[in-house]
Scaffold this motif. Structure first.
Motif, PDB file in Angstrom:
ATOM      1  N   UNK A 181      48.884 -39.836  19.842  1.00 27.79           N
ATOM      2  CA  UNK A 181      48.038 -40.036  20.825  1.00 27.79           C
ATOM      3  C   UNK A 181      47.077 -41.380  20.482  1.00 27.79           C
ATOM      4  N   UNK A 182      46.961 -41.770  18.992  1.00 23.59           N
ATOM      5  CA  UNK A 182      46.268 -42.937  18.602  1.00 23.59           C
ATOM      6  C   UNK A 182      46.616 -44.054  19.204  1.00 23.59           C
ATOM      7  N   UNK A 183      48.065 -44.199  19.278  1.00 23.15           N
ATOM      8  CA  UNK A 183      48.754 -45.333  19.941  1.00 23.15           C
ATOM      9  C   UNK A 183      48.427 -45.571  21.504  1.00 23.15           C
ATOM     10  N   UNK A 236      49.595 -30.133  16.659  1.00 28.89           N
ATOM     11  CA  UNK A 236      48.490 -30.338  17.601  1.00 28.89           C
ATOM     12  C   UNK A 236      47.298 -31.030  16.642  1.00 28.89           C
ATOM     13  N   UNK A 237      47.306 -31.369  15.607  1.00 32.44           N
ATOM     14  CA  UNK A 237      46.314 -31.642  14.629  1.00 32.44           C
ATOM     15  C   UNK A 237      46.541 -33.153  13.955  1.00 32.44           C
ATOM     16  N   UNK A 238      45.656 -33.908  13.978  1.00 36.91           N
ATOM     17  CA  UNK A 238      46.114 -35.243  13.144  1.00 36.91           C
ATOM     18  C   UNK A 238      46.350 -35.234  11.654  1.00 36.91           C
ATOM     19  N   UNK A 239      46.909 -36.247  11.422  1.00 36.63           N
ATOM     20  CA  UNK A 239      47.417 -36.218   9.919  1.00 36.63           C
ATOM     21  C   UNK A 239      48.688 -36.396   9.774  1.00 36.63           C
ATOM     22  N   UNK A 240      49.876 -36.182  10.572  1.00 40.15           N
ATOM     23  CA  UNK A 240      51.332 -36.396  10.327  1.00 40.15           C
ATOM     24  C   UNK A 240      51.561 -37.866  10.179  1.00 40.15           C
ATOM     25  N   UNK A 297      58.256 -36.861  17.404  1.00 46.21           N
ATOM     26  CA  UNK A 297      58.512 -36.602  15.893  1.00 46.21           C
ATOM     27  C   UNK A 297      57.034 -36.202  15.251  1.00 46.21           C
ATOM     28  N   UNK A 298      55.998 -36.695  15.737  1.00 47.41           N
ATOM     29  CA  UNK A 298      54.754 -36.405  15.102  1.00 47.41           C
ATOM     30  C   UNK A 298      53.534 -35.721  15.680  1.00 47.41           C
ATOM     31  N   UNK A 299      53.789 -35.458  16.805  1.00 43.48           N
ATOM     32  CA  UNK A 299      52.702 -34.732  17.491  1.00 43.48           C
ATOM     33  C   UNK A 299      51.507 -35.341  17.872  1.00 43.48           C
ATOM     34  N   UNK A 353      45.549 -41.514   6.369  1.00 36.47           N
ATOM     35  CA  UNK A 353      44.291 -42.039   5.884  1.00 36.47           C
ATOM     36  C   UNK A 353      43.365 -42.375   6.673  1.00 36.47           C
ATOM     37  N   UNK A 354      41.916 -41.826   6.476  1.00 30.30           N
ATOM     38  CA  UNK A 354      40.937 -42.519   7.620  1.00 30.30           C
ATOM     39  C   UNK A 354      41.005 -43.928   7.716  1.00 30.30           C
TER      40      UNK A 354
END
Length: 512
Positions: free
Chosen positions: A81-83, A227-231, A75-77, A235-236
């Motif tokens: 991966x952070x998980x 393919x990019x972070x942020x979805x 759902x978020x692309x 927030x950093x």
């Protein structure tokens, strides 16, 4: 896509009952060996390093990993991966800082280590509070995943599905204890890794065995943003908070820490972490392939239509690739995953209630074997009922996300006190209690005040606390409180016993 999920699926049900039969057979065998509290909690310390590595991997590769992360990626692309990476990077900390000291200092729970040189009663009460908070949040994720899965396979009501899962799990934890739980986890780890490898290879075979071609197809279908972070995490500070929680939370999970008492010595504890790290790392790389495979081959709209949280992405992918038979196998493996993890969680929660609270606080360490056994089984039943209730209340949440919150509580409530108790001579009883209570309560309060509860569940317009994960605030706070309170409250006996604890951590025996 047209899916049979949600309709009566006889093939899936056959696989499901085969696994139930195997797990109950293991329970019958284990029940004959489970004659003491040592067998009930730690399998008598007779599990080898490789077996425990497989069981650790089985304990850790939960519904959140297989169903939740695949769904988050679908759902978020990229943000899913952070998980994957966050869950994995905690293992070096466990290997180099935690595994050997824990095995040498404790008996049944990580609280044994924290309380070794401190005042037992207040430390055990505070630690039990943190353990039960972690176990409760982790149970929510597993039971939500289980409820969705059984509902979709049998066409049953979600609530009834959750009750069935709770009942099956309770039967083999109460009667088979840690021996049954360990072997169910080992079998489940082998099945899950096997199923994930087959599914990943099948996905890649549609793209010339080239992951880059898979990612390019996802970008063509949904835009380069996948393919990019942020979805998912824009927030950093939220990203740092989540990463910190996932990394340090691993070393504070009571059901993972409890597994180090099932091996005969510290060397086996270290080797089991090495095996687990390799298996878990390999598995998490594959979940990324599954997530993007579901995004491209199943489609985001189809995944959301079946489950808004995305938890059914992997079973739907299995159905697209292999039809009802492969769906049945993957669904049964998912169910095995949930059962095994819920069993480990329930066992660690029961140990906190019976060993930490009943035996060491209420009975001051003077409870005979029969009494301990009865209390342990009663505590297991209590937690099983709690798991069912929580699973029903939190219907519809993404399971990986809920586990991320459990990791934040573990990293705040358990990890700071555990680390400071092992490494810092000045650490005192008041410091330990303050750290664990503040870590537990601050993480729970901030979760309640976060957008997760206020906006998503309670439908408020905004939330008082801006971060979705509390780790960035609650973890440093728990460390700071533990250190400051210890510096303000001198405890000579705790400092004196530090040498004894340090010797035992390294040598595995008491200092003469």
């Amino acid at each position: 896509m047209k899916t049979t999920l949600g309709q009566f699926n006889p093939i899936a049900i056959v696989f499901f009952f085969v696994f139930i039969a195997i797990s109950l057979g293991i329970t019958y065998w284990a029940a004959r060996k489970t004659k003491s509290t040592s067998h009930f909690y730690t399998a008598g310390g007779n599990i080898s390093g490789f077996q425990n590595g497989l069981a650790l991997a089985g304990d850790f590769m939960s519904a959140a990993s297989f169903l939740g992360i695949a769904g988050l990626v679908a759902l978020n692309g990229f943000d899913g991966l952070i998980y994957s990476i966050g869950f994995l990077v905690g293992w070096p900390i466990v290997m180099f800082l935690i595994a050997e000291p824990l095995r040498n200092l404790g008996t049944y729970t990580f609280t044994d280590v924290v309380a070794f040189r401190l005042n037992q009663k207040p430390v055990r009460i505070a630690a039990a509070l943190g353990t039960l908070a972690v176990v409760s949040f982790y149970l929510i994720a597993q039971m939500v995943g289980a409820g969705n899965l059984i509902k979709l396979l049998f066409g049953l009501d979600y609530e009834l599905a959750v009750m069935i899962v709770g009942g099956v799990m309770l039967s083999y934890v109460i009667f088979g204890g840690m021996i049954a739980t360990t072997w169910v986890q080992i079998i489940k780890a082998v099945l899950l890794l096997g199923g994930t490898v087959i599914l990943a290879i099948w996905v890649l075979s549609n793209f010339g065995m080239n992951p880059v071609a898979l990612f390019a197809a996802a970008a063509d279908k949904y835009g380069a943003g996948v393919l990019a972070p942020g979805k998912q995490v824009s927030d950093p500070l939220d990203a740092v908070s989540l990463g910190l929680s996932l990394m340090l939370g691993t070393a504070g999970l009571p059901h993972i820490l409890m597994r180090f008492y099932t091996v005969p010595n510290a060397k086996a504890a270290r080797s089991s972490v090495m095996y687990a790290t390799v298996l878990i790392g390999f598995f998490y790389l594959l979940t990324f392939i599954l997530g993007f495979g579901a995004m491209v081959l199943v489609g985001q709209d189809a995944v959301k239509q079946i489950d808004p949280g995305g938890n059914m992405a992997a079973p739907m992918l299995a159905e697209v690739l292999g039809g009802d038979v492969f769906l049945g196998f993957i669904a049964a493996v998912s169910f095995a995953t949930i059962l095994a993890v819920v069993a480990g969680l329930t066992l660690s929660g029961a140990a906190a209630l019976s060993h930490d609270l009943w035996v060491n606080v209420v009975r001051h360490g003077h409870a005979d074997e029969t009494e301990q056994f009865k209390v342990a089984r009663g505590a297991t039943l209590l937690l099983g009922v709690l798991a069912i209730v929580l699973g029903i209340i939190f219907k519809g949440q993404n399971v990986a996300y809920m586990v991320g919150l459990a990791f934040a509580i573990a990293a705040s409530a358990n990890f700071p006190a555990l680390l400071l108790a092992m490494l810092w001579r000045r650490f005192t009883t008041m410091g330990a209690v303050s750290s664990m209570v503040v870590g537990t309560l601050s993480s729970l309060l901030l979760i309640y005040l976060s957008p997760t509860i206020q906006v998503t569940i309670l439908k408020q317009a905004s939330a008082p606390f801006p971060l979705k994960n509390p780790g960035l605030v609650s973890i440093p706070l728990a460390f700071a409180v533990g250190i400051i309170v210890s510096l303000l409250s001198q405890e000579d006996t705790a400092a004196t016993k530090f040498d004894q604890a340090e010797h035992r951590i390294h040598m595995g025996e008491l200092l003469e």
